[in-house]
Design a protein around this motif. Structure first.
Motif, PDB file in Angstrom:
ATOM      1  N   THR A   7      -7.446 -32.298  27.457  1.00  0.00           N
ATOM      2  CA  THR A   7      -8.783 -32.537  27.834  1.00  0.00           C
ATOM      3  C   THR A   7      -8.807 -33.273  29.085  1.00  0.00           C
ATOM      4  N   TYR A   8      -9.667 -33.156  30.022  1.00  0.00           N
ATOM      5  CA  TYR A   8     -10.048 -34.078  31.104  1.00  0.00           C
ATOM      6  C   TYR A   8     -11.447 -33.969  31.657  1.00  0.00           C
ATOM      7  N   ASP A   9     -12.035 -34.925  31.871  1.00  0.00           N
ATOM      8  CA  ASP A   9     -13.288 -35.091  32.394  1.00  0.00           C
ATOM      9  C   ASP A   9     -13.281 -35.727  33.449  1.00  0.00           C
ATOM     10  N   GLY A  15      -8.688 -38.412  30.306  1.00  0.00           N
ATOM     11  CA  GLY A  15      -8.083 -37.120  29.848  1.00  0.00           C
ATOM     12  C   GLY A  15      -6.986 -37.477  28.623  1.00  0.00           C
ATOM     13  N   TYR A  39      -7.115 -29.255  34.582  1.00  0.00           N
ATOM     14  CA  TYR A  39      -7.999 -28.869  33.346  1.00  0.00           C
ATOM     15  C   TYR A  39      -7.077 -28.510  32.296  1.00  0.00           C
ATOM     16  N   SER A  40      -7.612 -28.208  31.132  1.00  0.00           N
ATOM     17  CA  SER A  40      -6.676 -28.171  29.940  1.00  0.00           C
ATOM     18  C   SER A  40      -5.849 -27.079  30.149  1.00  0.00           C
ATOM     19  N   GLY A  75     -14.576 -29.957  33.688  1.00  0.00           N
ATOM     20  CA  GLY A  75     -14.228 -31.313  33.447  1.00  0.00           C
ATOM     21  C   GLY A  75     -14.159 -31.665  34.996  1.00  0.00           C
ATOM     22  N   ASP A 219      -9.395 -39.109  21.818  1.00  0.00           N
ATOM     23  CA  ASP A 219     -10.056 -38.856  20.747  1.00  0.00           C
ATOM     24  C   ASP A 219     -10.737 -40.012  19.751  1.00  0.00           C
ATOM     25  N   PRO A 224     -13.083 -34.976  20.858  1.00  0.00           N
ATOM     26  CA  PRO A 224     -12.237 -35.305  22.120  1.00  0.00           C
ATOM     27  C   PRO A 224     -12.853 -35.834  23.330  1.00  0.00           C
ATOM     28  N   ARG A 227     -16.361 -33.111  27.981  1.00  0.00           N
ATOM     29  CA  ARG A 227     -16.140 -32.210  29.337  1.00  0.00           C
ATOM     30  C   ARG A 227     -17.504 -32.465  30.130  1.00  0.00           C
TER      31      ARG A 227
END
Length: 232
Positions: A7-9, A15, A39-40, A75, A219, A224, A227
């Motif tokens: 994940t990454y925001d 992330g 991105y994921s 994200g 998490d 998690p 986004r």
């Protein structure tokens, strides 16, 4: 070590990476060695240090799974024009970043100003919008690792202000009737003004606290890292 971005925001700039050793590592925007959207699913190389991925380099390989739609990178702000308003305003579960929180607060504030000019319909919609505000605040609290029930604090403060104001008015009226002058009424008016001023300051501080406190990088109990819901 090699790994894959889970994940990454880009809002909070945080992330999570799944390393080839089976462990998960959090990383921040400052750990990225390249100025490119991530991105994921992207494969990366990084240096692990106490559960944190540092010196993250995005490899040239294609990410696992289907690519995101053209022009849109989950994200990463500015990579497409989308706004998931349903999740932001109608769902109290999950997490949101600071950017989405401030966008939600701004929309609710402007809507409140507009609704103030509509006598009956505006009042009814304003009452319904309390749920929207709770959803926004709850998800921001979740991102900070705190219970969403804390979103009730502003409404509890306002309810207490209403009750105490009514008590102050009643006390002022009784004092004026007992002593035959307006001192009691004047004192109650001053007390009510101070009470509501304190309530506004507490609620304003709560709003700012939610907006300036960074979320947990990995998490947590509520899911998690978030986004981006407002991708612009």
């Amino acid at each position: 070590m090699r790994g894959e971005i889970l994940t990454y925001d880009d809002g909070p700039g945080a992330g999570l990476i799944s390393g080839d050793d089976g462990q998960r590592y959090s990383f921040a925007r400052s750990d990225l060695q390249q100025l490119k959207p991530v991105y994921s699913g992207m494969k990366v190389d990084f240096v692990p240090a106490d559960g944190v991925a540092t010196q993250v380099i995005v490899l040239a390989h294609q990410p696992a799974g289907p690519l995101p739609p053209s022009g849109y990178t989950p994200g990463v702000a500015g990579s497409g024009a989308s706004f998931d308003w349903r999740t932001l305003f109608l769902d109290a579960n999950g997490r949101i970043g600071q950017k989405d929180y401030w966008i939600g607060v701004a929309i609710l504030f402007v809507a409140g100003l507009v609704l103030g000019w509509l006598p009956l319909i505006g009042t009814l919609v304003s009452i319904a919008s309390i749920y929207f505000g709770v959803c926004v605040a709850s998800k921001r609290l979740h991102d900070m690792g705190r219970s969403g029930w804390l979103a009730a604090i502003p409404y509890g403060v306002m309810a207490a202000a209403v009750v105490l104001s009514a008590m102050a008015v009643f006390g002022g009226v009784m004092s004026a009737a007992a002593y035959g002058d307006g001192f009691g009424t004047l004192a109650s008016v001053g007390g009510i003004a101070g009470l509501w001023g304190l309530a506004v300051l507490i609620n304003l501080g709560f709003v700012i606290w939610l907006g300036v406190t960074a979320g947990q990088p990995g998490d947590n109990l509520y899911g998690p890292p978030p986004r981006a819901l407002a991708n612009f």
